[in-house]
Design an enzyme around this catalytic site. Structure first.
Site, PDB file in Angstrom:
ATOM      1  CD  GLU A   1      -9.821   3.855  -4.340  1.00 30.06           C
ATOM      2  OE1 GLU A   1      -8.939   3.711  -3.471  1.00 30.06           O
ATOM      3  OE2 GLU A   1     -11.026   3.653  -4.129  1.00 30.06           O
TER       4      GLU A   1
ATOM      5  CG  PHE B   1     -14.492   7.555  15.435  1.00 26.90           C
ATOM      6  CD1 PHE B   1     -15.442   8.314  14.785  1.00 26.90           C
ATOM      7  CD2 PHE B   1     -13.379   8.191  15.970  1.00 26.90           C
ATOM      8  CE1 PHE B   1     -15.291   9.684  14.656  1.00 26.90           C
ATOM      9  CE2 PHE B   1     -13.221   9.561  15.853  1.00 26.90           C
ATOM     10  CZ  PHE B   1     -14.182  10.313  15.195  1.00 26.90           C
TER      11      PHE B   1
ATOM     12  CD  GLU C   1       0.236  -0.312  -1.716  1.00 31.44           C
ATOM     13  OE1 GLU C   1       0.406  -0.775  -2.861  1.00 31.44           O
ATOM     14  OE2 GLU C   1      -0.699   0.447  -1.430  1.00 31.44           O
TER      15      GLU C   1
ATOM     16  CE  LYS D   1      -7.092  -3.314  -2.466  1.00 33.59           C
ATOM     17  NZ  LYS D   1      -8.255  -4.203  -2.538  1.00 33.59           N
TER      18      LYS D   1
ATOM     19  CG  ASN E   1     -12.200   0.334  -5.727  1.00 31.71           C
ATOM     20  OD1 ASN E   1     -11.980  -0.668  -5.058  1.00 31.71           O
ATOM     21  ND2 ASN E   1     -11.735   1.518  -5.392  1.00 31.71           N
TER      22      ASN E   1
ATOM     23  CG  ASN F   1      -6.402   2.180   6.176  1.00 27.06           C
ATOM     24  OD1 ASN F   1      -5.600   3.064   5.937  1.00 27.06           O
ATOM     25  ND2 ASN F   1      -6.113   1.138   6.955  1.00 27.06           N
TER      26      ASN F   1
ATOM     27  CD  GLU G   1      -8.034  -0.179  -3.717  1.00 30.76           C
ATOM     28  OE1 GLU G   1      -7.837  -1.394  -3.564  1.00 30.76           O
ATOM     29  OE2 GLU G   1      -8.637   0.520  -2.894  1.00 30.76           O
TER      30      GLU G   1
END
Length: 682
Positions: free
Chosen positions: A275, A348, A200, A116, A290, A235, A288
């Site tokens: 993305e 969750f 970041e 990244k 992928n 995320n 980023e």
């Protein structure tokens, strides 16, 4: 074209690749660990090779074991799926050395975009808009806090080699930066074998939108529209759709052109995803790239008619792309709901165990993918709304603690967004899943949420709309009225069956009653059921009435009904005095009583729940990674007590209030079950 393809992965993506390879006439090889010996992908493949213990770092991400499987089977090419070794340049190099084709991008592109930090620098050089941040690696927690302060909170702490939500934390202050740095570093090491971390700026009120690119080895590169991935938790994407309800054509074109520019700058080939974070003014920033197939690729396939796995295989075989940018059209709308083994009623947290019932809705072929002849299930009937279920599990199978908690990806396609959403609602209602905790009720609730249906959502949707977690959907009165009518009508069918079994129907010793009291959430509704050959009319004491028709029979766990001409799908289980009914994200206890039973029920006392307020219970099956306290210690509200690892994610359990530890029942390294007592308070 290749004759034999090895899939260096497991679960639903391995099954997905096998389907396309089978359609292309390519033989497939599966690899499996001890935990996956009876897995669906092993059953589907033409050959299967055992590669080691359950832990991924001893099986699926051990390059030497995969290479030996390739040698043993004579596979000519390898598809890595996503996760595991899919973005590992050392794996690509090992394949090249062996003369085996990697169904993915060149090693150099993986190295450039898979990291990244490097990818952000290259994106900036290629003229792609990037998010502000610290491009260097972070050495320790104190340095992480210092850099985060310089950037300005909030910040995102990320694993350089990360993906899939692993190794990512948001920090709002120095303490969270230090703690997040260590957890991200641990997760990155366990999941990717690479613990490098960078930081970041975290863009507030963002939308997560990504561009699908496809490039061949002859200099051709195109983009296939975008996917909206803003419904996320920790995320990790939960619901995706294509196209985005937020983008206009000009922004779509600008994002697509930048994505192509970046791919060409690094000599990219195969399918890949760029993305972006997009703010409320449609300003977009590179997040980023992928260098692999994305989990959510089916929604792009459904609106374009392009089988991305097939294209990856053809590109790897040296073929040119069969379509140019002007050939790409976006038709209709597609939705994807990720069904996870995560219990929404327990925050969750991961759930493991046996799937005692697993009955997905029937797949239905429709839209561009069906028209292009790329639909994988040959026996899927045609329809107006498509239903697709990508899965790697089966009824009776086990959900393991060792891997990602995804069970299935349920997708729908419709002529427009409203039709795709309605198709998803019905498909989720028809999805039968028992034996473990899962997020199906939550997915159903999102489909009815006004913010989602309007398209007005950001990546903060779940945190903002469900700040206290999920405890079930609150259904509107009109829907509850339909459920009352349906259960009253169904109960009459049950009563008829009961009297026939007893033999009392034939000798007229008992009449079937038509007066009932239906109780939901403490609210009583008096109902009169007037049955006929075609169904029943259920009348309430306020003068209203509903017409109910269905071919449901007692004992069936899924009831598909029509109430006033509109569909109603209920998951039904008999309980004492009534039914447990689940629909649209709600889990209801519906009592159907005679007037006399209702009168007596009002006099019954309620059972008190056990007091566990002085205990810390393990919220999910997992491994005790660290105990942060000792017996006799005084703890403050919010203080870390214990770290539990499950399904590759670390979960820190904290004190809900001030107190003193009286007893610790677990030790580091212990494997705990759900609700097992970790420690006790005075």
């Amino acid at each position: 074209m290749f004759k034999k393809l090895l899939i260096a992965n497991r679960g639903e993506i391995a099954c997905r690749v096998i389907k396309t390879a089978r359609r292309m006439g390519i033989q497939t090889v599966a690899v499996y660990s001890d935990a996956d010996r009876n897995a669906l992908h092993v059953r589907m493949a033409d050959e299967a090779v055992h590669i080691g213990p359950p832990q991924a770092n001893q099986s699926y991400i051990v390059i030497d074991r995969i290479m030996q499987a390739i040698r043993d089977t004579g596979a000519e090419a390898v598809h890595p799926g996503y996760g595991f070794l899919s973005e590992n340049p050392k794996f690509a190099a090992a394949l090249a050395k062996e003369g085996v084709v990697f169904v993915g991008p060149p090693q150099g592109a993986i190295e450039a975009m898979g990291d990244k930090i490097t990818s952000k620098k290259l994106a900036d050089e290629a003229g792609v808009s990037t998010v502000p941040g610290h491009m260097g690696l972070i050495e320790d927690a104190d340095e992480a806090a210092r850099i985060a302060t310089e950037i300005g909170y909030p910040v995102m702490i990320k694993a350089s080699a990360g993906g899939g939500g692993k190794g990512m934390r948001i920090a709002w202050n120095d303490d969270e930066a230090r703690e997040g740095f260590q957890s991200s570093k641990n997760e990155a090491a366990n999941s990717f074998g690479d613990d490098r971390i960078f930081i970041e700026k975290f863009v507030t009120q963002p939308r997560h939108i990504e561009i699908q690119v496809l490039a061949d080895q002859h200099g051709n590169c195109i983009y296939l529209g975008e996917r909206e991935c803003s419904i996320q938790r920790r995320n990790q994407k939960v619901i995706e759709e294509a196209p985005s309800p937020f983008l206009d054509e000009a922004t779509r074109r600008a994002m697509g052109e930048q994505a192509v520019r970046l791919a060409q700058a690094v000599g990219y080939t195969s399918a890949g995803t760029v993305e972006f974070i997009v703010d409320g003014d449609r300003n977009f920033y590179f997040l980023e790239m992928n260098t692999r197939l994305q989990v959510e690729h089916p929604v792009t396939e459904l609106i374009t008619g392009v089988d991305l796995v097939e294209q990856m295989i053809r590109v790897a075989a040296g073929e040119k792309l069969s379509l140019a940018q002007e050939d790409v059209t976006l038709t209709g709308w597609a939705m994807e709901s990720r069904l996870y083994a995560e219990d929404p009623y327990r925050g969750f947290l991961p759930s493991i165990g046996r799937l005692t019932r697993y009955r997905p809705p029937q797949e239905v072929a429709a839209g561009p993918l069906a028209e292009a002849g790329k639909w994988h299930e040959a026996d899927a009937p045609a329809g107006e709304t498509a239903v697709r279920n990508d899965t790697g599990v089966f009824e009776g199978g086990e959900i393991s603690m060792y891997y990602d908690p995804m069970i299935a990806k349920l997708c729908t396609w419709g002529r427009d967004r409203a039709q795709a959403i309605e198709g998803m609602r019905l498909a989720l209602d028809r999805f039968e899943l028992e034996g473990i905790g899962h997020n199906l009720p939550f997915l159903s609730a999102v489909m009815d949420h006004p913010k989602f249906t309007s398209g007005d959502m950001t990546t903060a949707f779940i945190a903002e709309e469900y700040p206290d977690g999920f405890s079930g959907a609150e259904l509107p009165e009109a829907e509850l009225s339909r459920i009352v009518a349906a259960t009253a009508a169904m109960n009459r069918v049950v009563d008829i069956r009961r009297t026939r079994i007893s033999g009392r129907m034939d000798n007229h010793e008992r009449r079937i009653g038509n007066e009932w009291v239906v109780v939901i959430g403490g609210h009583e509704t008096a109902a009169i059921v007037e049955a006929d050959r075609d169904g029943a009319t259920v009348r309430f004491d306020d003068g209203s009435a509903h017409r109910v028709t269905s071919d449901w029979r007692p004992g069936e766990p899924l009831a598909i009904l029509q109430v006033d001409g509109a569909p109603l799908v209920l998951k039904v289980n008999r309980i004492t005095g009534g039914y447990r009914v689940r629909t649209r994200g709600a889990d209801l206890v519906v009592k159907v009583l005679t007037p006399r039973q209702a009168e007596l029920a009002r006099l019954m006392p309620e059972k008190a729940e056990a007091d566990t307020s002085k205990m810390l219970l393990c919220p999910m099956p997992g491994l005790v990674v660290k105990l942060h306290v000792e017996e006799g210690a005084e703890v403050q509200e919010g203080q870390a007590l214990c770290t539990i690892e499950a399904m590759k994610m670390e979960n820190i359990l904290r004190a809900e209030k001030k107190g003193k530890i009286s007893k610790i029942n677990a030790a580091e390294g212990d494997s705990l079950a759900v609700d097992e007592v970790i420690l006790e308070f005075e």
